[in-house]
Write a protein that holds these residues in place. Structure first.
Motif, PDB file in Angstrom:
ATOM      1  N   LEU A  26      -0.231  19.255   1.630  1.00 51.58           N
ATOM      2  CA  LEU A  26       0.897  19.454   2.545  1.00 51.58           C
ATOM      3  C   LEU A  26       0.909  20.880   3.089  1.00 51.58           C
ATOM      4  CD1 LEU A  26       3.500  17.858   3.533  1.00 51.58           C
ATOM      5  CD2 LEU A  26       4.701  19.298   1.927  1.00 51.58           C
ATOM      6  N   GLU A  27       0.775  21.853   2.174  1.00 52.73           N
ATOM      7  CA  GLU A  27       0.837  23.249   2.617  1.00 52.73           C
ATOM      8  C   GLU A  27      -0.389  23.610   3.458  1.00 52.73           C
ATOM      9  OE1 GLU A  27       3.705  25.228  -0.743  1.00 52.73           O
ATOM     10  OE2 GLU A  27       1.556  25.259  -1.120  1.00 52.73           O
ATOM     11  N   GLY A  28      -1.549  23.090   3.039  1.00 52.27           N
ATOM     12  CA  GLY A  28      -2.781  23.442   3.755  1.00 52.27           C
ATOM     13  C   GLY A  28      -2.884  22.775   5.111  1.00 52.27           C
ATOM     14  N   GLU A  29      -2.711  21.466   5.146  1.00 50.47           N
ATOM     15  CA  GLU A  29      -2.948  20.716   6.385  1.00 50.47           C
ATOM     16  C   GLU A  29      -1.736  20.743   7.325  1.00 50.47           C
ATOM     17  OE1 GLU A  29      -5.867  18.992   7.167  1.00 50.47           O
ATOM     18  OE2 GLU A  29      -6.760  19.892   5.392  1.00 50.47           O
ATOM     19  N   VAL A  30      -0.581  20.389   6.781  1.00 50.31           N
ATOM     20  CA  VAL A  30       0.607  20.316   7.634  1.00 50.31           C
ATOM     21  C   VAL A  30       1.139  21.725   7.909  1.00 50.31           C
ATOM     22  CG1 VAL A  30       2.912  19.319   7.911  1.00 50.31           C
ATOM     23  CG2 VAL A  30       1.148  18.042   6.686  1.00 50.31           C
ATOM     24  N   GLY A  31       1.161  22.539   6.840  1.00 54.42           N
ATOM     25  CA  GLY A  31       1.673  23.910   6.982  1.00 54.42           C
ATOM     26  C   GLY A  31       0.872  24.743   7.962  1.00 54.42           C
ATOM     27  N   ALA A  32      -0.383  24.373   8.206  1.00 55.59           N
ATOM     28  CA  ALA A  32      -1.203  25.121   9.157  1.00 55.59           C
ATOM     29  C   ALA A  32      -0.795  24.812  10.602  1.00 55.59           C
ATOM     30  CB  ALA A  32      -2.676  24.765   8.951  1.00 55.59           C
ATOM     31  N   LEU A  33      -0.106  23.685  10.798  1.00 59.34           N
ATOM     32  CA  LEU A  33       0.223  23.251  12.164  1.00 59.34           C
ATOM     33  C   LEU A  33       1.678  23.459  12.554  1.00 59.34           C
ATOM     34  CD1 LEU A  33      -1.653  19.830  12.210  1.00 59.34           C
ATOM     35  CD2 LEU A  33      -2.391  21.991  13.211  1.00 59.34           C
ATOM     36  N   PHE A  45       0.824  -1.208   0.000  1.00 54.80           N
ATOM     37  CA  PHE A  45       0.000   0.000   0.000  1.00 54.80           C
ATOM     38  C   PHE A  45       0.866   1.269   0.000  1.00 54.80           C
ATOM     39  CE2 PHE A  45      -1.960   3.464   2.311  1.00 54.80           C
ATOM     40  CZ  PHE A  45      -3.184   3.577   1.679  1.00 54.80           C
ATOM     41  N   ILE A  46       0.537   2.171  -0.892  1.00 51.17           N
ATOM     42  CA  ILE A  46       1.199   3.483  -0.906  1.00 51.17           C
ATOM     43  C   ILE A  46       0.127   4.525  -1.208  1.00 51.17           C
ATOM     44  CG2 ILE A  46       2.783   4.982  -2.176  1.00 51.17           C
ATOM     45  CD1 ILE A  46       4.708   2.826  -2.403  1.00 51.17           C
ATOM     46  N   HIS A  47       0.124   5.573  -0.419  1.00 47.93           N
ATOM     47  CA  HIS A  47      -0.771   6.684  -0.730  1.00 47.93           C
ATOM     48  C   HIS A  47       0.084   7.947  -0.788  1.00 47.93           C
ATOM     49  CE1 HIS A  47      -4.371   9.110  -0.962  1.00 47.93           C
ATOM     50  NE2 HIS A  47      -3.703   9.962  -0.214  1.00 47.93           N
ATOM     51  N   ARG A  48      -0.106   8.732  -1.834  1.00 49.10           N
ATOM     52  CA  ARG A  48       0.746   9.911  -1.966  1.00 49.10           C
ATOM     53  C   ARG A  48      -0.081  11.169  -1.877  1.00 49.10           C
ATOM     54  NH1 ARG A  48       3.636   6.330  -5.993  1.00 49.10           N
ATOM     55  NH2 ARG A  48       5.369   5.676  -4.697  1.00 49.10           N
ATOM     56  N   HIS A  49       0.509  12.189  -1.295  1.00 54.38           N
ATOM     57  CA  HIS A  49      -0.248  13.428  -1.188  1.00 54.38           C
ATOM     58  C   HIS A  49       0.268  14.460  -2.189  1.00 54.38           C
ATOM     59  CE1 HIS A  49       2.823  13.340   2.025  1.00 54.38           C
ATOM     60  NE2 HIS A  49       3.048  14.573   1.714  1.00 54.38           N
ATOM     61  N   ASN A  50      -0.383  15.638  -2.160  1.00 55.03           N
ATOM     62  CA  ASN A  50       0.022  16.682  -3.108  1.00 55.03           C
ATOM     63  C   ASN A  50       0.394  17.963  -2.352  1.00 55.03           C
ATOM     64  OD1 ASN A  50      -2.404  17.909  -2.420  1.00 55.03           O
ATOM     65  ND2 ASN A  50      -3.495  16.859  -4.062  1.00 55.03           N
ATOM     66  N   THR A  51       0.885  18.930  -3.085  1.00 56.99           N
ATOM     67  CA  THR A  51       1.386  20.169  -2.468  1.00 56.99           C
ATOM     68  C   THR A  51       0.280  20.882  -1.690  1.00 56.99           C
ATOM     69  OG1 THR A  51       2.295  20.427  -4.678  1.00 56.99           O
ATOM     70  CG2 THR A  51       2.992  22.020  -3.057  1.00 56.99           C
ATOM     71  N   ALA A  52      -0.913  20.920  -2.277  1.00 59.45           N
ATOM     72  CA  ALA A  52      -2.005  21.655  -1.627  1.00 59.45           C
ATOM     73  C   ALA A  52      -2.298  21.042  -0.253  1.00 59.45           C
ATOM     74  CB  ALA A  52      -3.256  21.604  -2.504  1.00 59.45           C
TER      75      ALA A  52
END
Ligand code: SAM
Length: 291
Positions: free
Chosen positions: A226-233, A217-224
């Motif tokens: 990362l910046e939106g969810e992780v960057g907010a924290l 299993f692999i799930h990949r994320h995108n820039t939006a």
């Protein structure tokens, strides 16, 4: 009793790495290296990309966390923790940890652990890295994975996370060329009888399934995301680890057509614009800073 979907994903990932991913193939490498380009023509470029991780980790300290350490498979990986007293290897695969122990012995502390639920106290590590690990988490735990890395990181220090983007604009530009080159190579290999795939033999003691898994299993994320969810924290910076995919390397980079020079140019460009190539290339290097 049915196993919740997320737990089942982790069980499958662990099984894959125990039974397949971290099985040795010949003298040189693990089955997992199948996803890397190990040809001499790409070696210099790949080596230089590996060393980028070093730039963003504090050079010394007591404890470094290597989350999803695997077996510490490439020689460059040994450099990351050279100045640390202990490298804490945390992985859900016990085979990964056995192999890591064979590599770094007493400098390592080996913990079977889940990166989304790390069994360590706050701010315990002066250096933290998770290379190609978060991508194995179920989507619902992605954010938790980042939060855990941030939680265990000491103040004023940095963590490095490397994953592959779901899709890379830069690589998409090259798709037609890769497609064409792939088919030409296929014909060439058929004619010459050359094959490059690594075959894995699972030792009997690790074969506890009738049919061992071939992928996981692999799930990949995108820039939006990362910046939106992780960057907010937390404070993050997107830089480049490597802008080209393994498929790009294998199909378009060849010694006889100046592949090494082409890669030198790519590396030079990446160094000039690390945020651009990290954002639009294939593999970003995400630096997490803790004030
Ligand atoms: C692609 S390998 C990368 C290994 C190493 N970091 C490297 O770059 O060579 C992914 C590793 O993450 C581990 N892993 C996967 N899911 C994990 C989880 N939830 N918690 C901890 N480790 C995990 C796997 O067992 C495997 O060893």
């Amino acid at each position: 009793m049915s196993i919740p979907a997320d737990l089942e994903i982790k069980r499958q990932v662990r099984q894959f790495y125990n039974q397949v991913g971290w099985q040795r193939v010949g003298d040189c490498c693990y089955q997992n290296a199948r996803y890397e380009d190990l040809r001499p023509v790409s070696r210099e470029y790949i080596h230089r990309c590996h060393t980028r991780v070093l730039r963003h980790l504090a050079p010394s300290g007591s404890f470094m966390l290597d989350a999803g350490s695997g077996p510490i498979q490439y020689p460059e990986y040994l450099e990351y923790s050279k100045g640390y007293k202990y490298r804490v290897c945390a992985d859900i695969s016990y085979v990964a940890l056995q192999e890591a122990r064979a590599r770094i012995g007493d400098q390592g502390l080996y913990v079977v652990a889940d990166v989304a639920n790390l069994p360590f106290k706050e701010e315990a590590f002066e250096g933290v890295m998770a290379l190609h690990t978060i991508q194995h988490l179920p989507q619902s735990e992605f954010l938790q994975g980042y939060k855990e890395l941030h939680r265990v990181l000491a103040p004023t220090r940095t963590a490095v996370v490397v994953n592959r983007w779901q899709s890379s604009i830069l690589m998409r530009v090259f798709y037609p060329f890769m497609f064409l080159a792939k088919h030409l190579l296929h014909v060439y290999r058929k004619i010459t009888g050359r094959h490059t795939f690594l075959k894995v033999e699972i030792p009997p003691e690790r074969r506890n399934d009738a049919v061992p898994p071939t992928r996981t299993f692999i799930h990949r994320h995108n820039t939006a995301w990362l910046e939106g969810e992780v960057g907010a924290l937390m404070l993050i910076e997107i830089l480049v680890w490597r802008s080209v995919s393994t498929r790009f390397l294998r199909t378009l980079i060849h010694r006889r057509i100046g592949g090494r020079w082409f890669l030198r140019v790519i590396f030079w460009l990446e160094e000039r614009a690390p945020h651009f190539f990290g954002t639009y290339g294939q593999y970003p290097l995400v630096v997490i800073r803790k004030p």
